[in-house]
Design a protein around this motif. Structure first.
Motif, short mmCIF file in Angstrom:
data_model
loop_
_atom_site.label_atom_id
_atom_site.label_comp_id
_atom_site.label_asym_id
_atom_site.label_seq_id
_atom_site.Cartn_x
_atom_site.Cartn_y
_atom_site.Cartn_z
N ALA A 71 -12.96 -3.26 18.67
CA ALA A 71 -11.72 -3.84 19.19
C ALA A 71 -10.50 -3.34 18.43
O ALA A 71 -9.40 -3.22 19.01
N ALA A 72 -10.68 -3.03 17.13
CA ALA A 72 -9.55 -2.58 16.31
C ALA A 72 -9.18 -1.12 16.53
O ALA A 72 -8.11 -0.68 16.11
N ALA A 73 -10.06 -0.36 17.19
CA ALA A 73 -9.77 1.06 17.43
C ALA A 73 -8.49 1.21 18.26
O ALA A 73 -8.30 0.50 19.24
N PRO A 74 -7.60 2.12 17.85
CA PRO A 74 -6.31 2.27 18.57
C PRO A 74 -6.51 2.68 20.03
O PRO A 74 -7.50 3.35 20.37
N GLU A 75 -5.57 2.29 20.84
CA GLU A 75 -5.58 2.77 22.21
C GLU A 75 -5.34 4.28 22.21
O GLU A 75 -4.55 4.79 21.42
N ALA A 76 -6.02 4.96 23.08
CA ALA A 76 -5.95 6.43 23.08
C ALA A 76 -4.58 6.91 23.54
O ALA A 76 -3.98 6.35 24.45
N ASP A 77 -4.08 7.95 22.87
CA ASP A 77 -2.91 8.67 23.36
C ASP A 77 -3.21 10.15 23.31
O ASP A 77 -4.31 10.56 22.91
N GLU A 78 -2.26 10.96 23.68
CA GLU A 78 -2.56 12.39 23.90
C GLU A 78 -2.96 13.13 22.63
O GLU A 78 -3.63 14.16 22.70
N ASP A 79 -2.59 12.59 21.45
CA ASP A 79 -2.98 13.28 20.21
C ASP A 79 -3.99 12.46 19.40
O ASP A 79 -4.10 12.60 18.19
N GLY A 80 -4.73 11.60 20.10
CA GLY A 80 -5.77 10.82 19.43
C GLY A 80 -5.18 9.81 18.48
O GLY A 80 -4.22 9.11 18.83
N TRP A 81 -5.74 9.69 17.28
CA TRP A 81 -5.16 8.82 16.25
C TRP A 81 -5.54 9.35 14.87
O TRP A 81 -6.42 10.19 14.74
#
Length: 360
Positions: A71-81
């Motif tokens: 649940a704590a994993a960041p929401e995905a964006d174009e450059d990951g995290w």
């Protein structure tokens, strides 16, 4: 496959028919002789019931921590995290990973016996997976899986050089550890790798609840975990240690020993009901736990001490033995050796033999 393959020096008080420990753990299965399902049970049944309650509590904690990590994993964006761009989320995942790790290490002795496949998918090391099948995608929950696969990603920017050197020599299947660098990789981490850990831990949690635990799995299983202490130290010299990315192996070992002590506490009343050498064996077991707990508590932090230059576990020099790592290695080498009279593992085996607990 080679088996892997906190300072929580829990001070405990033995109470006939139950065991109590410091706040690091939960008070389990205590009650008077006339209370609840324990009424009328013999020593063996009570001991196994106590250990089963302890294991179930930790499996519940393990499944909860795995779900919280996902649940704590960041929401995905174009450059990951990354640790820099998503520090709060990465810190939260690391905290839940450590909770999961502690819970698992307290029960791995029994789990490795009862759920062999789930134990491997949850706790095997990177090299074991790579040797077996490789891993084309580190994030998808296939190939390399479990707590160490997640650990390898979360601490990918802080992996010790010895670990990188060891793993890079594993062959063409090796892939350098890295944070998710694309939206697809970030989604796969959360919905693949983390989801696989959640599924595996929930299955252990659920399946164990209906299981009739026996004395060999409860008592002999934890002896196996204690026997592995020396391997966990020795492999640090080659970058192969267990929680190698987070530098958390000493914390793993403390949890193993705390679980061993708890298991012994549950069986102690049964042992002391025996005649002959029971009191002497009990004293030897308690002395063994005291020696190893005191040594672990004296070391700072969660990591093993630094390995001396040119260390060889087969022939360390006197100067190397005097280092904190050398002293730790010498201690666990002795206490893990079932051929050494009075060692912790030898004394635990003697206790199991007096109780007529069959070998696994």
């Amino acid at each position: 496959m080679t088996r892997r393959e906190g300072a929580v020096s829990a001070r405990r008080t033995y109470i006939p028919g139950c065991f109590a420990i410091a706040a690091s753990f939960t008070l389990l299965a205590c009650g008077s002789d006339d209370e609840g399902p324990r009424a009328g049970l013999g020593y063996e049944e009570r001991a196994v019931l106590d250990v089963k309650a302890f294991i179930q509590t930790n499996l519940d904690d393990l499944a909860s921590a795995a779900a919280a990590l996902q649940a704590a994993a960041p929401e995905a964006d174009e450059d990951g995290w990354s640790a820099a761009a998503d520090k709060d989320a990465v810190d939260a995942m690391k905290a839940e990973w450590k909770k999961a790790r502690q819970a698992y290490e307290r029960v791995e002795g029994a789990i490795a016996v009862i759920f062999r496949e789930l134990d491997e998918s949850t706790d095997a090391r990177y090299d074991a997976f790579i040797e077996a099948s490789g891993d084309a995608d580190p994030f998808d929950g296939e190939g390399v899986t479990g707590v160490h696969a997640i650990e390898r990603i979360l601490w990918s920017d802080a992996i010790p050089p010895a670990v990188v050197e060891f793993e890079s020599g594993l062959g063409a299947r090796y892939l350098p550890a890295a944070f998710p660098a694309t939206e697809a990789e970030a989604k796969a981490f959360k919905r693949g790798l983390c989801a696989r850990l959640v599924a595996d831990t929930r299955k252990m949690q659920s399946d164990f609840r209906g299981l009739a635990l026996d004395a060999p799995s409860a008592f002999r299983g934890v002896i196996g975990s204690l026997s592995e202490q020396v391997e966990k130290v020795a492999k640090a010299a080659t970058g192969e240690e267990e929680s190698r990315y987070a530098q958390y192996t000493l914390a793993d070992m403390r949890a193993n020993v705390a679980a061993g002590r708890l298991t012994y506490d549950a069986f102690q009343g049964w042992l002391l009901s025996k005649e002959g050498d029971a009191a002497a064996v009990d004293r030897a077991v308690l002395d063994g736990f005291e020696r190893i707990e005191e040594a672990y508590a004296a070391l700072p932090g969660d990591a093993l001490p630094p390995v001396p230059d040119m260390w060889s576990s087969g022939a360390p020099t006197a100067e190397q033995i005097e280092t904190p790592f050398g002293q730790l290695f010498s201690l666990v080498q002795r206490e893990s050796d079932d051929t050494v009279e009075g060692s912790l593992v030898r004394s635990m085996i003697d206790a199991a033999d007096l109780l007529d607990i069959p070998e696994l």
